[in-house]
Design an enzyme around this catalytic site. Structure first.
Site, PDB file in Angstrom:
ATOM      1  N   ASP A  21      -3.826  -7.412   0.575  1.00  0.00           N
ATOM      2  CA  ASP A  21      -4.511  -6.275  -0.499  1.00  0.00           C
ATOM      3  C   ASP A  21      -4.408  -6.652  -2.159  1.00  0.00           C
ATOM      4  O   ASP A  21      -3.704  -7.224  -2.769  1.00  0.00           O
ATOM      5  CB  ASP A  21      -4.135  -5.027  -0.312  1.00  0.00           C
ATOM      6  CG  ASP A  21      -4.692  -3.730  -0.566  1.00  0.00           C
ATOM      7  OD1 ASP A  21      -5.942  -4.335  -1.250  1.00  0.00           O
ATOM      8  OD2 ASP A  21      -3.720  -2.967  -0.236  1.00  0.00           O
ATOM      9  N   ASN A  23      -7.463  -8.011  -4.098  1.00  0.00           N
ATOM     10  CA  ASN A  23      -8.055  -8.781  -4.701  1.00  0.00           C
ATOM     11  C   ASN A  23      -8.972  -7.988  -5.594  1.00  0.00           C
ATOM     12  O   ASN A  23      -9.191  -8.695  -6.711  1.00  0.00           O
ATOM     13  CB  ASN A  23      -8.958  -9.587  -3.815  1.00  0.00           C
ATOM     14  CG  ASN A  23      -8.667 -10.231  -2.561  1.00  0.00           C
ATOM     15  OD1 ASN A  23      -7.399 -10.242  -2.831  1.00  0.00           O
ATOM     16  ND2 ASN A  23      -8.915 -10.618  -1.060  1.00  0.00           N
ATOM     17  N   GLY A  24      -9.398  -7.367  -5.773  1.00  0.00           N
ATOM     18  CA  GLY A  24     -10.716  -6.336  -6.759  1.00  0.00           C
ATOM     19  C   GLY A  24      -9.560  -6.252  -7.898  1.00  0.00           C
ATOM     20  O   GLY A  24     -10.251  -6.769  -8.938  1.00  0.00           O
ATOM     21  N   HIS A  38     -11.323 -12.225  -4.533  1.00  0.00           N
ATOM     22  CA  HIS A  38     -11.625 -12.830  -2.445  1.00  0.00           C
ATOM     23  C   HIS A  38     -11.466 -14.652  -3.354  1.00  0.00           C
ATOM     24  O   HIS A  38     -11.143 -14.440  -2.393  1.00  0.00           O
ATOM     25  CB  HIS A  38     -13.116 -12.252  -1.791  1.00  0.00           C
ATOM     26  CG  HIS A  38     -12.931 -10.679  -1.978  1.00  0.00           C
ATOM     27  ND1 HIS A  38     -11.537 -10.444  -2.002  1.00  0.00           N
ATOM     28  CD2 HIS A  38     -13.823  -9.245  -2.274  1.00  0.00           C
ATOM     29  CE1 HIS A  38     -12.357  -8.717  -1.939  1.00  0.00           C
ATOM     30  NE2 HIS A  38     -13.871  -8.488  -2.127  1.00  0.00           N
ATOM     31  N   ARG A  72     -17.790  -0.714   2.882  1.00  0.00           N
ATOM     32  CA  ARG A  72     -18.193  -1.039   0.785  1.00  0.00           C
ATOM     33  C   ARG A  72     -18.814  -1.212   0.569  1.00  0.00           C
ATOM     34  O   ARG A  72     -20.185  -1.477   1.561  1.00  0.00           O
ATOM     35  CB  ARG A  72     -16.681  -2.436   0.933  1.00  0.00           C
ATOM     36  CG  ARG A  72     -15.267  -2.159   0.817  1.00  0.00           C
ATOM     37  CD  ARG A  72     -14.481  -3.087   0.112  1.00  0.00           C
ATOM     38  NE  ARG A  72     -13.537  -2.994   0.134  1.00  0.00           N
ATOM     39  CZ  ARG A  72     -12.453  -3.854   0.449  1.00  0.00           C
ATOM     40  NH1 ARG A  72     -12.707  -4.562  -0.695  1.00  0.00           N
ATOM     41  NH2 ARG A  72     -10.604  -3.183  -0.016  1.00  0.00           N
ATOM     42  N   LEU A 132       1.613 -23.513  14.536  1.00  0.00           N
ATOM     43  CA  LEU A 132       1.268 -22.440  14.158  1.00  0.00           C
ATOM     44  C   LEU A 132      -0.104 -21.624  14.709  1.00  0.00           C
ATOM     45  O   LEU A 132      -1.046 -22.109  14.838  1.00  0.00           O
ATOM     46  CB  LEU A 132       1.262 -22.375  12.494  1.00  0.00           C
ATOM     47  CG  LEU A 132       0.826 -20.628  12.072  1.00  0.00           C
ATOM     48  CD1 LEU A 132       2.024 -19.702  11.821  1.00  0.00           C
ATOM     49  CD2 LEU A 132       0.399 -20.626  10.555  1.00  0.00           C
ATOM     50  N   ARG A 189       2.587  -6.759   3.239  1.00  0.00           N
ATOM     51  CA  ARG A 189       1.629  -5.752   2.261  1.00  0.00           C
ATOM     52  C   ARG A 189       1.581  -6.405   0.779  1.00  0.00           C
ATOM     53  O   ARG A 189       2.490  -5.472   0.517  1.00  0.00           O
ATOM     54  CB  ARG A 189       1.532  -3.979   2.352  1.00  0.00           C
ATOM     55  CG  ARG A 189      -0.384  -4.172   1.872  1.00  0.00           C
ATOM     56  CD  ARG A 189      -0.977  -2.982   1.688  1.00  0.00           C
ATOM     57  NE  ARG A 189      -1.763  -2.355   1.568  1.00  0.00           N
ATOM     58  CZ  ARG A 189      -3.358  -1.576   2.167  1.00  0.00           C
ATOM     59  NH1 ARG A 189      -2.908  -1.014   3.416  1.00  0.00           N
ATOM     60  NH2 ARG A 189      -4.214  -1.322   1.198  1.00  0.00           N
TER      61      ARG A 189
HETATM   62  C1  IPE Z   1      -6.999  -3.221   3.855  1.00  0.00           C
HETATM   63  O1  IPE Z   1      -7.049  -3.391   2.718  1.00  0.00           O
HETATM   64  C2  IPE Z   1      -7.275  -3.738   4.892  1.00  0.00           C
HETATM   65  C3  IPE Z   1      -7.341  -5.840   4.258  1.00  0.00           C
HETATM   66  C4  IPE Z   1      -6.406  -6.050   3.604  1.00  0.00           C
HETATM   67  C5  IPE Z   1      -8.559  -6.403   4.776  1.00  0.00           C
HETATM   68  P1  IPE Z   1      -7.709  -2.235   1.623  1.00  0.00           P
HETATM   69  O2  IPE Z   1      -7.861  -2.405   0.190  1.00  0.00           O
HETATM   70  O3  IPE Z   1      -8.932  -2.167   2.489  1.00  0.00           O
HETATM   71  O4  IPE Z   1      -6.975  -0.985   2.403  1.00  0.00           O
HETATM   72  P2  IPE Z   1      -7.657   1.037   1.677  1.00  0.00           P
HETATM   73  O5  IPE Z   1      -8.939   1.469   1.931  1.00  0.00           O
HETATM   74  O6  IPE Z   1      -6.967   0.709   0.158  1.00  0.00           O
HETATM   75  O7  IPE Z   1      -6.262   1.366   1.858  1.00  0.00           O
HETATM   76  C1  IPE Z   2      -8.173  -7.092  -0.639  1.00  0.00           C
HETATM   77  O1  IPE Z   2      -7.857  -7.086  -1.387  1.00  0.00           O
HETATM   78  C2  IPE Z   2      -9.431  -8.138   0.301  1.00  0.00           C
HETATM   79  C3  IPE Z   2      -9.882  -7.069   1.583  1.00  0.00           C
HETATM   80  C4  IPE Z   2      -9.961  -5.371   2.445  1.00  0.00           C
HETATM   81  C5  IPE Z   2     -11.335  -8.128   2.462  1.00  0.00           C
HETATM   82  P1  IPE Z   2      -9.128  -5.456  -1.455  1.00  0.00           P
HETATM   83  O2  IPE Z   2     -10.668  -5.644  -2.405  1.00  0.00           O
HETATM   84  O3  IPE Z   2      -8.694  -4.176  -0.903  1.00  0.00           O
HETATM   85  O4  IPE Z   2      -8.272  -5.097  -3.686  1.00  0.00           O
HETATM   86  P2  IPE Z   2      -8.004  -3.937  -4.405  1.00  0.00           P
HETATM   87  O5  IPE Z   2      -7.001  -3.145  -3.119  1.00  0.00           O
HETATM   88  O6  IPE Z   2      -9.404  -3.568  -4.388  1.00  0.00           O
HETATM   89  O7  IPE Z   2      -7.972  -4.477  -4.989  1.00  0.00           O
HETATM   90 MG    MG Z   3      -7.557  -3.087  -1.199  1.00  0.00          MG
END
Ligand code: IPE
Ligand code: IPE
Ligand code: MG
Length: 254
Positions: A21, A23-24, A38, A72, A132, A189
């Protein structure tokens, strides 16, 4: 300090699961589009796969796309799916060279045909490998998985193949996507979020949870080692008391 040296070789988790989690936020804090995060997360995937192989971890499950992630914005979903195809294609040979066996859990039928095809190709290509086991959770959620299992069990009862009296935790497990995979001992996480987000709800019953502040694209081998070291310093009691530990092998039997 070389963190890897602090890892106790005979106390390794057999199965580590990661909710990748952040990336964004990583991209946006740099003034970039979310998809840039990503893209940069791919290097972190390579690092944990390599580190797991080197340590001799048996199973590594990566939460790559959740059932909820379909909600999304369309452009982000498309970009993620495109990245999935590109990355799987680019990495298949190197996974194979490293004796990694790729599998996937989730509603794979919901994936775009190009992703399904690339994934199937990589899974077939690496199916004979003995190192693995890399498990990608794609279009996956725990509630979806348990619901699918329930539907199948009911169908089997209706066909007369399952006697309702025999339903127990072991039987239910055989209908989950993870039927041949041990429960994860350690869940990591990243990005400072402290929630499960519908991941492996059944399998995490007794898993040790480790929350890292690091955003996924910054996650490196040393962060992975830190999580394992932290895990190895914990007592896993499974409902018993500390004094009972060490006198026998205590295992969770759900
Ligand atoms: C959880 O991350 C799903 C993945 C890492 C693939 P999200 O970023 O989508 O989770 P929430 O919505 O913040 O709980
Ligand atoms: C995790 O990063 C990747 C996926 C859920 C696919 P996010 O895209 O959720 O990144 P944040 O949480 O918005 O920073
Ligand atoms: Mg996220």
């Amino acid at each position: 300090m070389d963190l890897k040296k602090l890892i106790i070789k005979d106390k390794l988790p057999r199965h580590i699961a990661i909710i990748m989690d952040g990336n964004g936020r990583w991209a946006q804090s740099r003034g970039n589009m979310r998809v840039f995060g990503h893209q940069n997360g791919v290097e972190s995937v390579k690092q944990v796969v390599e580190a797991s192989g080197e340590l001799g971890i048996e199973y590594l499950t990566l939460y790559a796309f959740s059932t909820e992630n379909w909600n999304r914005p369309r452009a982000e979903v498309d970009a993620l799916m495109g990245l999935m195809v590109k990355t799987i294609e680019a990495q298949t040979e190197s996974l194979h060279e490293n004796n990694v066996r790729l599998t996937a859990i989730g509603e794979l039928d919901d994936l775009p045909p190009a992703v399904k095809k690339q994934l199937q190709n990589a899974m077939d290509y690496t199916s004979g490998n003995t190192g693995l086991n890399l498990v990608l959770a794609l279009s996956y959620s725990g509630r979806w998985e348990i619901t699918s299992a329930l539907k199948t069990i009911i169908e089997e009862i209706q066909k007369g193949n399952v006697d309702p009296g025999t339903i127990d935790t072991c039987l239910i497990e055989t209908y989950l996507n993870t039927s041949n995979i041990p429960d994860p001992e350690l869940l990591i996480r990243t990005s400072g979020e402290r929630r499960i987000s519908n991941f492996m709800l059944w399998q995490l019953a007794y898993t040790e949870l480790y929350f890292s502040q690091v955003l996924w694209p910054d996650f490196r081998k040393k962060d992975f080692y830190e999580a394992i070291i932290d895990f190895q310093r914990r007592d896993r009691r499974f409902g018993r008391i500390k004094e009972q530990l060490g006198t026998e092998t205590v295992k969770y039997q759900g």
